[in-house]
Design an enzyme around this catalytic site. Structure first.
Site, PDB file in Angstrom:
ATOM      1  CB  VAL A 119      -6.078   2.638   2.701  1.00 28.86           C
ATOM      2  CG1 VAL A 119      -5.082   3.782   2.863  1.00 28.86           C
ATOM      3  CG2 VAL A 119      -7.471   3.050   3.129  1.00 28.86           C
ATOM      4  CB  CYS A 120      -2.370   1.595  -1.599  1.00 25.88           C
ATOM      5  SG  CYS A 120      -2.738   2.821  -2.872  1.00 25.88           S
ATOM      6  CE1 TYR A 121       3.827   2.827   1.678  1.00 24.25           C
ATOM      7  CE2 TYR A 121       3.247   1.239  -0.019  1.00 24.25           C
ATOM      8  CZ  TYR A 121       3.904   1.550   1.158  1.00 24.25           C
ATOM      9  OH  TYR A 121       4.623   0.591   1.811  1.00 24.25           O
TER      10      TYR A 121
END
Length: 112
Positions: A67-69
């Site tokens: 998961v990232c932004y």
């Protein structure tokens, strides 16, 4: 046809997996302050300092979700992790920003 190094994962699918207690590892590669401000429950913070522990402790056969932004940087990290021998690596489409927008009640607060 050869499978890609990683796959894209929808928020709906991740929600289904989490609700079913599907065995998986979720890692968040955003900066520590953003992770502390909010993250997917059960996810761990992953950075250059913690990647060695992840590689050592996480079973390669367990699905791994990155998961990232917004779901862009996670693709690079997912490809790299797939190259480290993980069988199923996913990049969360929409990232944490979309998760928080769609599921505000499913955000955990607190530091790494």
């Amino acid at each position: 046809m050869e499978n890609p190094a990683f796959r894209h994962l929808s928020i709906d699918t991740l929600t289904t997996w989490l609700d079913a207690d599907h065995p998986l590892t979720v890692v968040d590669i955003r900066d520590p302050a953003s992770f502390a401000a909010g993250h997917i429950p059960g996810s761990g913070h992953l950075d250059n300092d913690s990647v060695a522990a992840l590689l050592e402790a996480t079973p390669r056969e367990r699905p791994l979700v990155v998961v990232c932004y917004h779901g862009h940087s996670s693709q690079q990290a997912a490809a790299w992790l797939a190259g480290q021998g993980f069988n199923e690596v996913y990049s969360l489409d929409g990232g944490f920003t979309e998760w928080e927008h769609r599921l505000p009640g499913r955000v955990e607060r607190g530091g790494p």
